[in-house]
Design a protein around this motif. Structure first.
Motif, mmCIF file in Angstrom:
data_model
loop_
_atom_site.group_PDB
_atom_site.id
_atom_site.type_symbol
_atom_site.label_atom_id
_atom_site.label_comp_id
_atom_site.label_asym_id
_atom_site.label_seq_id
_atom_site.Cartn_x
_atom_site.Cartn_y
_atom_site.Cartn_z
ATOM 1 N N ILE A 151 0.846 -1.189 0.000
ATOM 2 C CA ILE A 151 0.000 0.000 0.000
ATOM 3 C C ILE A 151 0.885 1.244 0.000
ATOM 4 N N ILE A 152 0.549 2.191 -0.876
ATOM 5 C CA ILE A 152 1.204 3.500 -0.876
ATOM 6 C C ILE A 152 0.210 4.498 -0.296
ATOM 7 N N LEU A 153 0.674 5.263 0.682
ATOM 8 C CA LEU A 153 -0.112 6.363 1.240
ATOM 9 C C LEU A 153 0.596 7.660 0.890
ATOM 10 N N LEU A 154 -0.085 8.520 0.182
ATOM 11 C CA LEU A 154 0.479 9.813 -0.194
ATOM 12 C C LEU A 154 0.045 10.877 0.796
ATOM 13 N N GLY A 155 1.001 11.662 1.267
ATOM 14 C CA GLY A 155 0.670 12.808 2.098
ATOM 15 C C GLY A 155 -0.098 13.822 1.270
ATOM 16 N N PRO A 156 -0.905 14.647 1.907
ATOM 17 C CA PRO A 156 -1.718 15.617 1.172
ATOM 18 C C PRO A 156 -0.905 16.543 0.271
ATOM 19 N N GLN A 157 0.337 16.846 0.668
ATOM 20 C CA GLN A 157 1.162 17.767 -0.117
ATOM 21 C C GLN A 157 1.629 17.166 -1.443
ATOM 22 N N VAL A 158 1.494 15.839 -1.611
ATOM 23 C CA VAL A 158 1.877 15.196 -2.878
ATOM 24 C C VAL A 158 0.702 14.444 -3.504
ATOM 25 N N ARG A 159 -0.505 14.809 -3.128
ATOM 26 C CA ARG A 159 -1.690 14.123 -3.670
ATOM 27 C C ARG A 159 -1.775 14.235 -5.191
ATOM 28 N N TYR A 160 -1.196 15.288 -5.755
ATOM 29 C CA TYR A 160 -1.206 15.470 -7.201
ATOM 30 C C TYR A 160 -0.414 14.369 -7.919
ATOM 31 N N MET A 161 0.368 13.594 -7.191
ATOM 32 C CA MET A 161 1.172 12.524 -7.783
ATOM 33 C C MET A 161 0.430 11.178 -7.827
ATOM 34 N N LYS A 162 -0.808 11.150 -7.371
ATOM 35 C CA LYS A 162 -1.520 9.875 -7.288
ATOM 36 C C LYS A 162 -1.581 9.163 -8.639
ATOM 37 N N SER A 163 -1.952 9.859 -9.691
ATOM 38 C CA SER A 163 -2.070 9.205 -10.996
ATOM 39 C C SER A 163 -0.707 8.683 -11.476
ATOM 40 N N LYS A 164 0.352 9.406 -11.177
ATOM 41 C CA LYS A 164 1.708 8.972 -11.540
ATOM 42 C C LYS A 164 2.041 7.646 -10.849
ATOM 43 N N PHE A 165 1.745 7.561 -9.553
ATOM 44 C CA PHE A 165 2.047 6.328 -8.821
ATOM 45 C C PHE A 165 1.117 5.190 -9.225
ATOM 46 N N LEU A 166 -0.144 5.493 -9.490
ATOM 47 C CA LEU A 166 -1.061 4.451 -9.956
ATOM 48 C C LEU A 166 -0.537 3.815 -11.240
ATOM 49 N N LYS A 167 -0.040 4.637 -12.124
ATOM 50 C CA LYS A 167 0.492 4.140 -13.399
ATOM 51 C C LYS A 167 1.735 3.286 -13.162
ATOM 52 N N LYS A 168 2.621 3.724 -12.255
ATOM 53 C CA LYS A 168 3.863 2.995 -11.981
ATOM 54 C C LYS A 168 3.618 1.620 -11.370
ATOM 55 N N VAL A 169 2.562 1.483 -10.584
ATOM 56 C CA VAL A 169 2.366 0.246 -9.825
ATOM 57 C C VAL A 169 1.188 -0.594 -10.293
ATOM 58 N N GLU A 170 0.560 -0.218 -11.392
ATOM 59 C CA GLU A 170 -0.647 -0.928 -11.810
ATOM 60 C C GLU A 170 -0.408 -2.423 -12.031
ATOM 61 N N GLU A 171 0.731 -2.803 -12.541
ATOM 62 C CA GLU A 171 1.017 -4.223 -12.767
ATOM 63 C C GLU A 171 1.359 -4.959 -11.482
ATOM 64 N N LYS A 172 1.803 -4.238 -10.468
ATOM 65 C CA LYS A 172 2.165 -4.853 -9.189
ATOM 66 C C LYS A 172 0.971 -4.967 -8.243
ATOM 67 N N GLN A 173 -0.146 -4.405 -8.621
ATOM 68 C CA GLN A 173 -1.364 -4.418 -7.805
ATOM 69 C C GLN A 173 -1.144 -3.806 -6.419
ATOM 70 N N ILE A 174 -0.435 -2.692 -6.403
ATOM 71 C CA ILE A 174 -0.210 -1.946 -5.166
ATOM 72 C C ILE A 174 -1.313 -0.904 -5.044
ATOM 73 N N GLU A 175 -1.937 -0.855 -3.887
ATOM 74 C CA GLU A 175 -2.970 0.153 -3.650
ATOM 75 C C GLU A 175 -2.308 1.514 -3.451
ATOM 76 N N VAL A 176 -2.959 2.568 -3.944
ATOM 77 C CA VAL A 176 -2.465 3.931 -3.757
ATOM 78 C C VAL A 176 -3.593 4.768 -3.181
ATOM 79 N N HIS A 177 -3.321 5.406 -2.030
ATOM 80 C CA HIS A 177 -4.324 6.219 -1.347
ATOM 81 C C HIS A 177 -3.730 7.569 -0.973
ATOM 82 N N VAL A 178 -4.593 8.544 -0.814
ATOM 83 C CA VAL A 178 -4.184 9.869 -0.349
ATOM 84 C C VAL A 178 -4.711 10.064 1.064
ATOM 85 N N ILE A 179 -3.849 10.523 1.953
ATOM 86 C CA ILE A 179 -4.263 10.803 3.328
ATOM 87 C C ILE A 179 -5.007 12.131 3.338
#
Length: 110
Positions: free
Chosen positions: A55-83
């Motif tokens: 699981i990746i938890l993004l701090g609010p100050q980097v929430r704009y990076m969510k789509s970038k991380f989703l793309k990077k980890v889509e094949e690894k099935q890692i969850e990405v969330h924003v706090i």
């Protein structure tokens, strides 16, 4: 539940260290098997390569990076969330941890 590895990502990796400490204490209190670490956004890619992250938890100050991380980890099935900003600011570790592990967080900050 098997041991989960949660990676918190923020702008510099500094402010999140206090939250990681509180989340570890919350995990102990709730008898949850988790490994929680924090890293800066600049160092996150190396961690994603070298460690098994669930699981990746993004701090609010980097929430704009969510789509970038989703793309990077889509094949690894890692969850990405924003706090949520409020929970991050109040260091509401219990709520953040339990919501992300139960898949019930309300990401109003996205």
């Amino acid at each position: 539940m098997s041991r989960k590895h949660i990676l918190l990502i923020c702008a510099t990796g500094m402010s999140t260290n206090m939250l990681v400490s509180k989340m570890r204490k919350a995990a102990e209190k709730h008898k949850l098997e988790v490994n929680i670490t924090a890293v800066s956004a600049n160092d996150a890619d190396a961690r994603l390569i070298s460690e098994e992250i669930d699981i990746i938890l993004l701090g609010p100050q980097v929430r704009y990076m969510k789509s970038k991380f989703l793309k990077k980890v889509e094949e690894k099935q890692i969850e990405v969330h924003v706090i949520e900003t409020k929970d991050y600011g109040m260091m509401n570790a219990d709520k953040i941890l339990l919501e992300v592990l139960n898949g019930t967080e309300q990401n109003t900050d996205e």
